[in-house]
Design an enzyme around this catalytic site. Structure first.
Site, PDB file in Angstrom:
ATOM      1  N   ASP A   1       0.885  -1.053   0.114  1.00 45.53           N
ATOM      2  CA  ASP A   1      -0.040   0.027   0.002  1.00 45.53           C
ATOM      3  C   ASP A   1       1.069   1.239  -0.009  1.00 45.53           C
ATOM      4  OD1 ASP A   1      -2.352   1.619  -0.007  1.00 45.53           O
ATOM      5  OD2 ASP A   1      -2.423   1.346   2.231  1.00 45.53           O
ATOM      6  N   GLY A   2       0.521   2.407  -0.688  1.00 47.82           N
ATOM      7  CA  GLY A   2       1.103   3.607  -0.636  1.00 47.82           C
ATOM      8  C   GLY A   2       1.582   3.967  -1.869  1.00 47.82           C
TER       9      GLY A   2
ATOM     10  N   ARG B   1       0.164   5.219  -4.649  1.00 47.76           N
ATOM     11  CA  ARG B   1      -0.409   6.340  -5.158  1.00 47.76           C
ATOM     12  C   ARG B   1      -0.002   7.645  -4.560  1.00 47.76           C
ATOM     13  NH1 ARG B   1      -6.640   5.026  -5.166  1.00 47.76           N
ATOM     14  NH2 ARG B   1      -6.834   6.613  -6.940  1.00 47.76           N
TER      15      ARG B   1
ATOM     16  N   ASP C   1     -12.377  -4.530  -5.151  1.00 48.17           N
ATOM     17  CA  ASP C   1     -12.796  -2.992  -5.012  1.00 48.17           C
ATOM     18  C   ASP C   1     -12.092  -2.120  -6.088  1.00 48.17           C
ATOM     19  OD1 ASP C   1     -14.696  -3.765  -3.190  1.00 48.17           O
ATOM     20  OD2 ASP C   1     -13.373  -3.335  -1.521  1.00 48.17           O
ATOM     21  N   ASN C   2     -10.718  -2.479  -6.296  1.00 53.80           N
ATOM     22  CA  ASN C   2      -9.943  -1.470  -7.170  1.00 53.80           C
ATOM     23  C   ASN C   2     -10.572  -1.629  -8.533  1.00 53.80           C
ATOM     24  OD1 ASN C   2      -6.776  -2.681  -5.793  1.00 53.80           O
ATOM     25  ND2 ASN C   2      -8.252  -0.776  -4.954  1.00 53.80           N
TER      26      ASN C   2
END
Length: 253
Positions: free
Chosen positions: A31-32, A34, A79-80
């Site tokens: 995660d992270g 973006r 979900d993405n």
């Protein structure tokens, strides 16, 4: 000088690790990407995802160094597929496919794609399907690439598989009810035959599962790192290993 100090610190951390107490299976929420791209001043999130892909190659090397048998990488959630703009999503899918083929070319790991890849563009799904065949004989770490993955969907797919198998046997629903156990559900998950993750790591300071390995993580330990995924260092990884070894695992107790 700082790099030299980190190198000494890394060696000290690694020297304290006990091979017999390392996790057999590590799950990672990468995660992270973006936020990293935004902080670097890049125009597109895809540049963060590319940096994240390069970090994955590094990370798997660290796991191989410690002889971790299984790793699951959460790359793209169900979900993405709904919640991102089409340009970023297309870029991310392409980066994931390119990453998987890069890993094939390195020849170090046995790759398995877990998730609903049929929901991806046809060409991407076909290319992802080929990585399993291409690496099936590799002896290194077994790496699950969680793509178009959702923990609830995995459980639903497991139940669907059980029902189909049972229907083919000609037995009744009442008979299935008697046979239905957690072990039977486990046998129909995407990760069947693999140990449940001992440790789940999430970067970027977020502290939630986001649907990752919901069934398998019932007794997992969690480690939340503040670093954004492209900034995650080997020293951060070794700290996670040290932290894991210091915990007294209760397995639900």
């Amino acid at each position: 000088m700082r790099k030299l100090l980190y190198r000494f610190y890394e060696r000290a951390l690694e020297g304290d690790l006990k091979p017999q107490d390392l996790p057999r299976h590590i799950g990672v929420m990468v995660d992270g990407n973006r936020r990293w791209a935004h902080l670097q001043g890049f125009d597109k999130a895809g540049q963060g995802h590319e940096a994240g892909a390069r970090k994955i190659v590094e990370f798997l090397g660290w796991c191989s160094d410690l002889k971790i048998p299984h790793v699951t990488l959460y790359l793209l959630s169900t979900d993405n597929l709904k919640g991102r703009n089409s340009e970023e999503l297309n870029d991310l899918i392409q980066i994931i496919v390119d990453l998987s083929e890069t890993l094939v070319g390195l020849g170090r790991w046995k790759l398995q794609v877990v998730g609903d890849i049929a929901s991806l563009p046809y060409d991407s799904a076909q290319r992802l399907a080929q990585v399993e065949t291409a690496t099936s004989q590799n002896k290194g770490t077994h790496v699950n690439l969680a793509v178009a993955y959702g923990g609830r969907k995995e459980i639903a797919d497991a139940m669907r598989s059980i029902l189909k198998s049972h229907a083919q046997s000609g037995k009744s629903i009442d008979e299935l009810a008697e046979l239905l156990t957690p072990e039977l559900i486990t046998d129909h998950l995407y990760t069947t035959g693999q140990p449940d993750p001992d440790l789940l790591i999430r970067t970027s300071g977020e502290q939630r599962l986001s649907g990752f390995l919901l069934w398998q993580s019932a007794n997992s330990e969690f480690y939340f790192a503040e670093a954004l995924w492209p900034d995650f260092r080997r020293v951060d990884f070794l700290r996670a290993m040290r932290d894991f070894q210091r915990r007294h695992r209760r397995f639900g107790g």
